[in-house]
Design a protein around this motif. Structure first.
Motif, PDB file in Angstrom:
ATOM      1  N   ARG A   1     -36.790 -12.134   2.791  1.00  0.00           N
ATOM      2  CA  ARG A   1     -38.149 -12.680   2.835  1.00  0.00           C
ATOM      3  C   ARG A   1     -39.136 -11.569   2.483  1.00  0.00           C
ATOM      4  N   LEU A   2     -40.047 -11.891   1.562  1.00  0.00           N
ATOM      5  CA  LEU A   2     -41.024 -10.911   1.105  1.00  0.00           C
ATOM      6  C   LEU A   2     -42.369 -11.152   1.762  1.00  0.00           C
ATOM      7  N   THR A   3     -43.138 -10.086   1.907  1.00  0.00           N
ATOM      8  CA  THR A   3     -44.500 -10.188   2.406  1.00  0.00           C
ATOM      9  C   THR A   3     -45.414  -9.396   1.479  1.00  0.00           C
ATOM     10  N   THR A   4     -46.690  -9.709   1.522  1.00  0.00           N
ATOM     11  CA  THR A   4     -47.673  -9.037   0.677  1.00  0.00           C
ATOM     12  C   THR A   4     -48.630  -8.255   1.557  1.00  0.00           C
ATOM     13  N   LEU A   5     -48.890  -7.011   1.182  1.00  0.00           N
ATOM     14  CA  LEU A   5     -49.845  -6.157   1.891  1.00  0.00           C
ATOM     15  C   LEU A   5     -50.966  -5.780   0.933  1.00  0.00           C
ATOM     16  N   ARG A   6     -52.186  -5.658   1.481  1.00  0.00           N
ATOM     17  CA  ARG A   6     -53.310  -5.223   0.656  1.00  0.00           C
ATOM     18  C   ARG A   6     -54.118  -4.209   1.444  1.00  0.00           C
ATOM     19  N   CYS A   7     -54.439  -3.112   0.804  1.00  0.00           N
ATOM     20  CA  CYS A   7     -55.268  -2.112   1.463  1.00  0.00           C
ATOM     21  C   CYS A   7     -56.114  -1.369   0.433  1.00  0.00           C
ATOM     22  N   VAL A   8     -57.153  -0.708   0.940  1.00  0.00           N
ATOM     23  CA  VAL A   8     -58.009   0.130   0.097  1.00  0.00           C
ATOM     24  C   VAL A   8     -57.793   1.561   0.553  1.00  0.00           C
ATOM     25  N   LEU A   9     -57.402   2.424  -0.404  1.00  0.00           N
ATOM     26  CA  LEU A   9     -57.133   3.814  -0.023  1.00  0.00           C
ATOM     27  C   LEU A   9     -57.874   4.764  -0.949  1.00  0.00           C
ATOM     28  N   PRO A  10     -58.053   6.004  -0.494  1.00  0.00           N
ATOM     29  CA  PRO A  10     -58.735   6.997  -1.326  1.00  0.00           C
ATOM     30  C   PRO A  10     -57.944   7.270  -2.607  1.00  0.00           C
ATOM     31  N   TYR A  11     -58.667   7.624  -3.681  1.00  0.00           N
ATOM     32  CA  TYR A  11     -58.022   7.924  -4.969  1.00  0.00           C
ATOM     33  C   TYR A  11     -56.935   8.984  -4.817  1.00  0.00           C
ATOM     34  N   ALA A  12     -57.158   9.923  -3.945  1.00  0.00           N
ATOM     35  CA  ALA A  12     -56.216  11.038  -3.780  1.00  0.00           C
ATOM     36  C   ALA A  12     -54.835  10.564  -3.307  1.00  0.00           C
ATOM     37  N   LEU A  13     -54.777   9.391  -2.702  1.00  0.00           N
ATOM     38  CA  LEU A  13     -53.496   8.889  -2.177  1.00  0.00           C
ATOM     39  C   LEU A  13     -52.743   7.981  -3.146  1.00  0.00           C
ATOM     40  N   GLU A  14     -53.356   7.610  -4.256  1.00  0.00           N
ATOM     41  CA  GLU A  14     -52.708   6.631  -5.140  1.00  0.00           C
ATOM     42  C   GLU A  14     -51.368   7.137  -5.673  1.00  0.00           C
TER      43      GLU A  14
ATOM     44  N   ARG B   1     -46.649   4.575   7.465  1.00  0.00           N
ATOM     45  CA  ARG B   1     -46.681   5.727   6.538  1.00  0.00           C
ATOM     46  C   ARG B   1     -48.041   5.840   5.848  1.00  0.00           C
ATOM     47  N   ILE B   2     -48.556   4.679   5.388  1.00  0.00           N
ATOM     48  CA  ILE B   2     -49.859   4.688   4.714  1.00  0.00           C
ATOM     49  C   ILE B   2     -50.959   5.124   5.675  1.00  0.00           C
ATOM     50  N   ASN B   3     -50.933   4.605   6.896  1.00  0.00           N
ATOM     51  CA  ASN B   3     -51.958   4.979   7.882  1.00  0.00           C
ATOM     52  C   ASN B   3     -51.887   6.460   8.234  1.00  0.00           C
ATOM     53  N   ASP B   4     -50.653   6.985   8.371  1.00  0.00           N
ATOM     54  CA  ASP B   4     -50.496   8.424   8.657  1.00  0.00           C
ATOM     55  C   ASP B   4     -51.065   9.261   7.522  1.00  0.00           C
ATOM     56  N   ALA B   5     -50.704   8.908   6.286  1.00  0.00           N
ATOM     57  CA  ALA B   5     -51.154   9.676   5.124  1.00  0.00           C
ATOM     58  C   ALA B   5     -52.667   9.551   4.935  1.00  0.00           C
ATOM     59  N   GLY B   6     -53.214   8.387   5.275  1.00  0.00           N
ATOM     60  CA  GLY B   6     -54.638   8.138   5.058  1.00  0.00           C
ATOM     61  C   GLY B   6     -55.546   8.748   6.106  1.00  0.00           C
ATOM     62  N   GLN B   7     -54.992   9.144   7.231  1.00  0.00           N
ATOM     63  CA  GLN B   7     -55.758   9.788   8.312  1.00  0.00           C
ATOM     64  C   GLN B   7     -57.067   9.053   8.603  1.00  0.00           C
ATOM     65  N   GLY B   8     -56.956   7.725   8.782  1.00  0.00           N
ATOM     66  CA  GLY B   8     -58.135   6.935   9.143  1.00  0.00           C
ATOM     67  C   GLY B   8     -58.993   6.485   7.973  1.00  0.00           C
ATOM     68  N   LYS B   9     -58.618   6.854   6.756  1.00  0.00           N
ATOM     69  CA  LYS B   9     -59.444   6.491   5.595  1.00  0.00           C
ATOM     70  C   LYS B   9     -58.928   5.257   4.852  1.00  0.00           C
ATOM     71  N   VAL B  10     -57.840   4.670   5.328  1.00  0.00           N
ATOM     72  CA  VAL B  10     -57.287   3.463   4.686  1.00  0.00           C
ATOM     73  C   VAL B  10     -57.886   2.231   5.356  1.00  0.00           C
ATOM     74  N   VAL B  11     -58.355   1.286   4.541  1.00  0.00           N
ATOM     75  CA  VAL B  11     -58.950   0.052   5.057  1.00  0.00           C
ATOM     76  C   VAL B  11     -58.001  -1.108   4.736  1.00  0.00           C
ATOM     77  N   TRP B  12     -57.750  -1.959   5.731  1.00  0.00           N
ATOM     78  CA  TRP B  12     -56.908  -3.148   5.570  1.00  0.00           C
ATOM     79  C   TRP B  12     -57.809  -4.367   5.640  1.00  0.00           C
ATOM     80  N   PRO B  13     -58.250  -4.911   4.493  1.00  0.00           N
ATOM     81  CA  PRO B  13     -59.181  -6.028   4.492  1.00  0.00           C
ATOM     82  C   PRO B  13     -58.639  -7.258   5.215  1.00  0.00           C
ATOM     83  N   ASP B  14     -57.340  -7.505   5.118  1.00  0.00           N
ATOM     84  CA  ASP B  14     -56.745  -8.652   5.784  1.00  0.00           C
ATOM     85  C   ASP B  14     -56.040  -8.142   7.039  1.00  0.00           C
TER      86      ASP B  14
END
Length: 199
Positions: free
Chosen positions: A128-141, A181-194
């Protein structure tokens, strides 16, 4: 874990002169199952019954097609359930041979038709697949693109605005680890719109 079928499997039994032609195959939904049953009726105009059972989550169903209630569709559905199958249609085309089988005989015939076909089945796990969406800083892409393989994730979309809005698809079982992993790497700068997608 539920399983799907890699390819259709068939059986052909003759019991007291009645012929039972069984098939178990993958179908995406009830509409596709009903279309397949209609096609079988067209292929076998001389058949007495075309009984079927569909195992597809909330769309599961069974049909005796004129056989005594509970002697065909329901027993076929039970075979699918015991095999942990999902998204599969079992059909049995019956040509009546002139000798009544009785309720017990019918249950056995329809159950055996499906069970015999499944002896040849190659089962594959349903992921079963799920979809995730987040906004992250350019430096993390770049980091995120390298990280995807470790989580069997696929990048569906990357939109560049004030940050990078990424849409990912991955197995449900891997989602929580990737979010962490994304939240750790983003150090509070990742936004999860959903917010619903976050956990």
């Amino acid at each position: 874990m539920p399983y799907a079928l890699q390819a259709p499997v068939h059986s052909d039994l003759t019991i007291k002169k009645s012929r039972f032609i069984g098939c178990v195959e993958a179908v995406p939904d009830r509409a596709a199952a009903l279309a397949r049953v209609a096609a079988l009726r067209a292929e076998h105009p001389g058949a007495t019954h075309v009984c079927w059972a569909l195992m597809a989550g909330g769309q599961s169903a069974a049909n005796d097609d004129g056989e005594p209630g509970g002697t065909a569709g329901r027993p076929m559905l039970e075979v699918l359930r015991h095999q942990d199958l999902e998204g599969v249609l079992a059909t049995v085309v019956r040509y009546y041979g002139g000798t009544p089988l009785g309720a017990g005989g019918l249950v056995r015939a329809y159950t055996d038709s499906v069970a015999q076909a499944l002896l040849r089945a190659v089962k594959v796990p349903v992921i079963r697949l799920t979809t995730l969406r987040c906004v992250l800083p350019y430096a993390l892409e770049g980091w995120l693109r390298r990280e995807l393989g470790a989580h069997d994730a696929q990048l569906l979309e990357a939109l560049h605005g004030e940050g990078v809005t990424v849409t990912l698809q991955l197995p449900e079982a891997h989602a929580a680890a990737l979010v962490a992993r994304i939240n750790d790497a983003g150090q509070g700068k990742v936004v999860w719109p959903d917010e619903a997608d976050k956990g």
